[in-house]
Design a protein around this motif. Structure first.
Motif, PDB file in Angstrom:
ATOM      1  N   SER A   1      10.885   5.316  -7.128  1.00 53.25           N
ATOM      2  CA  SER A   1      10.466   6.501  -7.507  1.00 53.25           C
ATOM      3  C   SER A   1      11.545   7.066  -8.512  1.00 53.25           C
ATOM      4  O   SER A   1      11.133   8.214  -9.194  1.00 53.25           O
ATOM      5  CB  SER A   1      10.134   7.284  -6.140  1.00 53.25           C
ATOM      6  N   TYR A   2      12.616   6.831  -8.274  1.00 56.20           N
ATOM      7  CA  TYR A   2      13.620   7.248  -9.183  1.00 56.20           C
ATOM      8  C   TYR A   2      14.074   6.487 -10.480  1.00 56.20           C
ATOM      9  O   TYR A   2      14.188   6.847 -11.668  1.00 56.20           O
ATOM     10  CB  TYR A   2      15.178   7.101  -8.268  1.00 56.20           C
ATOM     11  N   TRP A   3      13.790   5.195 -10.272  1.00 58.29           N
ATOM     12  CA  TRP A   3      14.403   4.384 -11.495  1.00 58.29           C
ATOM     13  C   TRP A   3      12.981   3.794 -12.348  1.00 58.29           C
ATOM     14  O   TRP A   3      13.116   3.297 -13.288  1.00 58.29           O
ATOM     15  CB  TRP A   3      14.926   3.050 -11.158  1.00 58.29           C
ATOM     16  N   GLY A   4      12.002   3.752 -11.463  1.00 57.99           N
ATOM     17  CA  GLY A   4      10.845   3.095 -12.272  1.00 57.99           C
ATOM     18  C   GLY A   4      10.896   1.792 -12.270  1.00 57.99           C
ATOM     19  O   GLY A   4       9.951   1.062 -13.203  1.00 57.99           O
ATOM     20  N   ARG A   5      11.665   1.067 -11.319  1.00 52.76           N
ATOM     21  CA  ARG A   5      11.610  -0.603 -11.410  1.00 52.76           C
ATOM     22  C   ARG A   5      12.105  -0.668 -10.088  1.00 52.76           C
ATOM     23  O   ARG A   5      12.723  -0.252  -9.390  1.00 52.76           O
ATOM     24  CB  ARG A   5      12.773  -0.955 -12.204  1.00 52.76           C
TER      25      ARG A   5
ATOM     26  N   SER B   1       0.755  -1.264  -0.019  1.00 53.54           N
ATOM     27  CA  SER B   1       0.024  -0.044   0.149  1.00 53.54           C
ATOM     28  C   SER B   1       0.760   1.105  -0.052  1.00 53.54           C
ATOM     29  O   SER B   1       0.798   2.197  -0.717  1.00 53.54           O
ATOM     30  CB  SER B   1      -0.855   0.109   1.179  1.00 53.54           C
ATOM     31  N   LEU B   2       1.980   1.131   0.796  1.00 50.07           N
ATOM     32  CA  LEU B   2       2.945   2.204   0.764  1.00 50.07           C
ATOM     33  C   LEU B   2       3.484   2.351  -0.470  1.00 50.07           C
ATOM     34  O   LEU B   2       3.601   3.677  -1.076  1.00 50.07           O
ATOM     35  CB  LEU B   2       3.971   2.260   1.820  1.00 50.07           C
ATOM     36  N   PHE B   3       3.925   1.526  -1.246  1.00 48.09           N
ATOM     37  CA  PHE B   3       4.489   1.456  -2.667  1.00 48.09           C
ATOM     38  C   PHE B   3       3.585   2.301  -3.440  1.00 48.09           C
ATOM     39  O   PHE B   3       4.113   3.049  -4.232  1.00 48.09           O
ATOM     40  CB  PHE B   3       4.598   0.016  -3.039  1.00 48.09           C
ATOM     41  N   VAL B   4       2.101   1.903  -3.442  1.00 48.89           N
ATOM     42  CA  VAL B   4       1.252   2.505  -4.462  1.00 48.89           C
ATOM     43  C   VAL B   4       1.156   3.763  -4.233  1.00 48.89           C
ATOM     44  O   VAL B   4       1.109   4.868  -5.099  1.00 48.89           O
ATOM     45  CB  VAL B   4       0.183   1.792  -4.185  1.00 48.89           C
TER      46      VAL B   4
ATOM     47  N   SER C   1       2.589   8.306  -9.010  1.00 54.85           N
ATOM     48  CA  SER C   1       2.651   9.271 -10.218  1.00 54.85           C
ATOM     49  C   SER C   1       3.207   8.316 -11.529  1.00 54.85           C
ATOM     50  O   SER C   1       3.186   8.663 -12.662  1.00 54.85           O
ATOM     51  CB  SER C   1       3.791  10.088 -10.055  1.00 54.85           C
ATOM     52  N   TYR C   2       3.416   6.980 -11.081  1.00 56.14           N
ATOM     53  CA  TYR C   2       3.775   5.891 -12.231  1.00 56.14           C
ATOM     54  C   TYR C   2       2.593   5.182 -12.749  1.00 56.14           C
ATOM     55  O   TYR C   2       2.833   4.494 -13.735  1.00 56.14           O
ATOM     56  CB  TYR C   2       4.668   4.844 -11.776  1.00 56.14           C
ATOM     57  N   ALA C   3       1.527   5.455 -12.054  1.00 57.49           N
ATOM     58  CA  ALA C   3       0.083   4.743 -12.393  1.00 57.49           C
ATOM     59  C   ALA C   3      -0.245   4.904 -14.018  1.00 57.49           C
ATOM     60  O   ALA C   3      -0.969   4.068 -14.612  1.00 57.49           O
ATOM     61  CB  ALA C   3      -0.856   4.822 -11.420  1.00 57.49           C
ATOM     62  N   HIS C   4       0.042   5.977 -14.408  1.00 58.18           N
ATOM     63  CA  HIS C   4      -0.572   6.641 -15.737  1.00 58.18           C
ATOM     64  C   HIS C   4      -2.064   6.025 -15.759  1.00 58.18           C
ATOM     65  O   HIS C   4      -2.979   6.582 -15.412  1.00 58.18           O
ATOM     66  CB  HIS C   4       0.496   6.017 -16.664  1.00 58.18           C
ATOM     67  N   GLU C   5      -2.256   5.260 -16.890  1.00 59.76           N
ATOM     68  CA  GLU C   5      -3.577   4.741 -17.253  1.00 59.76           C
ATOM     69  C   GLU C   5      -4.134   3.491 -16.542  1.00 59.76           C
ATOM     70  O   GLU C   5      -5.420   3.123 -16.548  1.00 59.76           O
ATOM     71  CB  GLU C   5      -3.676   4.487 -18.743  1.00 59.76           C
TER      72      GLU C   5
ATOM     73  N   LEU D   1       8.075   7.993 -17.141  1.00 56.42           N
ATOM     74  CA  LEU D   1       8.155   7.026 -18.032  1.00 56.42           C
ATOM     75  C   LEU D   1       8.540   5.349 -17.480  1.00 56.42           C
ATOM     76  O   LEU D   1       9.456   5.690 -16.908  1.00 56.42           O
ATOM     77  CB  LEU D   1       9.276   7.433 -19.181  1.00 56.42           C
ATOM     78  N   SER D   2       8.079   4.536 -18.122  1.00 59.02           N
ATOM     79  CA  SER D   2       8.406   3.282 -17.602  1.00 59.02           C
ATOM     80  C   SER D   2       9.433   2.671 -18.632  1.00 59.02           C
ATOM     81  O   SER D   2       9.437   3.205 -19.719  1.00 59.02           O
ATOM     82  CB  SER D   2       7.225   2.256 -17.582  1.00 59.02           C
TER      83      SER D   2
END
Length: 613
Positions: free
Chosen positions: A107-111, A25-28, A33-37, A492-493
């Motif tokens: 949050s920095y790397w998107g992975r 839940s904390l991750f989400v 901001s990475y959730a996009h669509e 961007l992912s």
């Protein structure tokens, strides 16, 4: 006591499942901001899908508690439930710190954290350089609060009463029954650990249930994912074989065919050459590439040169981009060849070829630690006669984190050009636009990344003005190219092709043309052969570099992604393939059966080449 043990194991299993759900839940929340669509429904479903990987890793954690009781029974003849508490307290701290680190780094790397990220632990000073001091303090504070909170929950829900009668006489029947029950509970843990009753055990693929990347990333248990990848820790032993080598070679040959006919962009074939590898200069910060207008000086140079509009980075890290730019060589998904000097020693290098063609005063400039990621051995093998790094500058020129600010290294580059005999070659790898994006400039943009790009761009503009005033412009070709892309404020992912889209601009008085664009799709690896072709220098041994300007060279770019993936961009087509999942995670614009084989053939040929070096 047997009943207490059973209840404790059940409550312990439930506790870890709750802990993973809370941290998910904390991750989400932290990375929304990475959730996009991604829909709310898909994110909620990720919590359900993620239970399988959570329960699998929980099986291992609870298994440690079971092993402790097996040992207690064998050596003392009775349960020692208090040991489970001690083990759990330690694991709560370790697991919480790891997952909170993963949340922050995502949050920095998107992975998620993977083996590549773990590799940075070999250089902890570099890791700390990417963090701001208040981020470190805040992170430690959050860790303390979260760990304390979970320990309180554990004590109320799991710890229970560990008291037992120590004066109970040893009874062989009680001992045997106790041991059998403990062994049985351990055996039961195999079910959640395997995650399946079938032949094949659980793998990361179960988390990929959605077309929305963020939902899939939410479902992944980072600890389980890291442990799974560590089973194949020797990345050099990972193989890439999809088809007979003859078929792969034929497809690859067709992809790389050239006619030898191409337009000439230079006034002469022996100008001075200066390559500037721009740290983190993604296409989305270049206005001429429909990006944000945060690099006006770069944009101003576009009208004075040749802009290659569809260039893609070879990978997502600086060390891999350096290999692509300097050797025209594509790295594998599993490891960067720069880690192995015995392999890089056999690569064809751009500097070495220029040296053989009569270029002098070959200098490599980098404001950071030249030992980072084996950079020192790599640039020495490349043929540079002079290597200028952080140790060559006064302490007052150095920033608080990575190294010397770009403005001072640009000044040194100018001095090197002024004192060098022509034709010369210089290669400057900038630094200041690296995380944590701290630059010595009055803030122009609220976003730290944009602000750091603006700083390096300002340094670039001032440098180019000095170049023109000092008479260094007329006979020099400047090649400006980025080392890799970044998520940026757009988050961007790495499955998106736009993540890898980078600028390449040729400028300088040595050009016979100006205000020109080249729209053919190309790779960062292609810069080397394209440049050497303009200089009439043979580059046929650069198998993975093509002359973008050749009349018949194909319009495509291959790149590798973290977690053992690869991508291929062609005109109107894009595919991303996961070797871990053994399936395409993106397939856009496929037209023929060959389209789905090109990336695989390219990687197979690359693997065979790298293996034999």
């Amino acid at each position: 006591m047997i009943k207490q043990y059973i209840y404790k194991v059940l409550r312990l299993f439930a506790f870890w499942m709750v802990l993973f759900t809370v941290l998910r839940s904390l991750f989400v929340l932290f990375n929304l901001s990475y959730a996009h669509e991604a829909t709310i429904g898909s994110i909620l479903q990720a919590f359900v899908v993620g239970l399988r990987l959570d329960s699998s890793f929980t099986g291992y954690l609870v298994g440690l508690a079971v092993v402790s009781q097996i040992l207690a029974l064998l050596f003392t003849g009775r349960f020692w439930l208090r040991v489970i508490d001690y083990i759990s307290y330690l694991l709560i701290a370790v697991v919480s710190i790891f997952l909170l680190s993963d949340i922050n780094l995502f949050s920095y790397w998107g992975r998620h954290i993977d083996l590549e990220a773990i590799g940075f632990l070999k250089t902890p000073d570099i890791v700390m350089a990417s963090l701001k001091w208040y981020e470190t303090v805040l992170f430690l504070l959050v860790c303390i609060i979260v760990i304390a909170g979970f320990i309180v929950v554990y004590q109320r829900l799991v710890k229970g009463d560990n008291k037992q009668k120590n004066n109970r006489p040893f009874q062989i029947k009680y001992f045997a029954v106790s041991l059998l029950i403990v062994l049985f509970t351990g055996a039961l843990l195999i079910l959640p650990i395997r995650g399946s009753l079938g032949v094949a055990p659980i793998n990361t693929g179960v988390a990929y249930f959605s077309s929305h990347r963020f939902a899939n990333q939410t479902a992944i248990n980072p600890l389980w994912n890291l442990a799974y990848s560590m089973k194949r820790m020797d990345a050099t032993k990972i193989t890439y074989h999809y088809m007979p080598d003859e078929e792969a070679d034929a497809i690859f040959k067709q992809m790389m065919e050239e006619s030898g006919q191409f337009p000439r962009l230079l006034k002469s074939d022996r100008p001075n050459v200066v390559v500037i590898l721009l740290e983190s200069f993604a296409a989305h910060v270049i206005e001429a590439l429909d990006g944000q207008p945060v690099a006006p000086h770069f944009n101003e140079l576009v009208s004075q040169g040749v802009l290659f509009t569809d260039i893609y980075a070879a990978a997502n890290r600086s060390d891999k981009g350096l290999v692509a730019a300097m050797a025209g060589y594509q790295v594998l998904p599993s490891y960067s060849i720069i880690r192995f000097p015995e392999k890089t020693n056999s690569l064809p290098y751009l500097p070495d070829k220029l040296k053989q063609a009569g270029y002098q005063e070959l200098s490599y400039l980098y404001g950071g630690d030249i030992k980072f990621k084996n950079m020192n051995s790599f640039v020495k093998q490349a043929g540079f006669e002079e290597v200028i790094s952080i140790d060559e500058f006064p302490d007052e020129f150095q920033g608080k984190k990575w190294g010397v600010h770009d403005e001072y290294v640009f000044d040194r580059l100018l001095d090197e050009m002024l004192s060098s005999q022509e034709p010369y070659f210089k290669f400057f790898f900038t630094l200041s636009s690296h995380e944590p994006f701290i630059v010595p400039m009055e803030r122009k943009y609220k976003n730290d990344y944009h602000n750091s790009i603006a700083y390096t761009d300002q340094c670039l503009g001032e440098f180019m003005n000095e170049v023109k005033q000092r008479g260094l412009w007329d006979n020099t070709l400047f090649v400006l190219i980025a080392d890799h892309g970044v998520p940026g404020p757009e988050k961007l992912s790495m499955e998106q092709q736009d993540f890898f889209h980078i600028p390449m601009l040729w400028t300088g008085g040595a050009l016979a043309v100006s205000d020109t664009t080249v729209n053919k799709i190309g790779s960062q690896t292609d810069m080397a052969k394209t440049l050497l072709s303009q200089l009439n220098i043979q580059a046929d041994d650069m198998r993975f570099s093509k002359n973008i300007l050749d009349e018949t060279s194909q319009s495509f770019a291959f790149f590798v992604m973290p977690s053992n993936g690869m991508g291929l961009v062609e005109e109107g087509k894009y595919q991303a393939f996961s070797n871990n999942l053994k399936k395409f995670i993106v397939m856009e614009g496929k037209q023929t059966a060959l389209d789905s084989l090109k990336a695989k053939a390219y990687l197979q040929v690359l693997y065979n080449d790298s293996k034999n070096r």
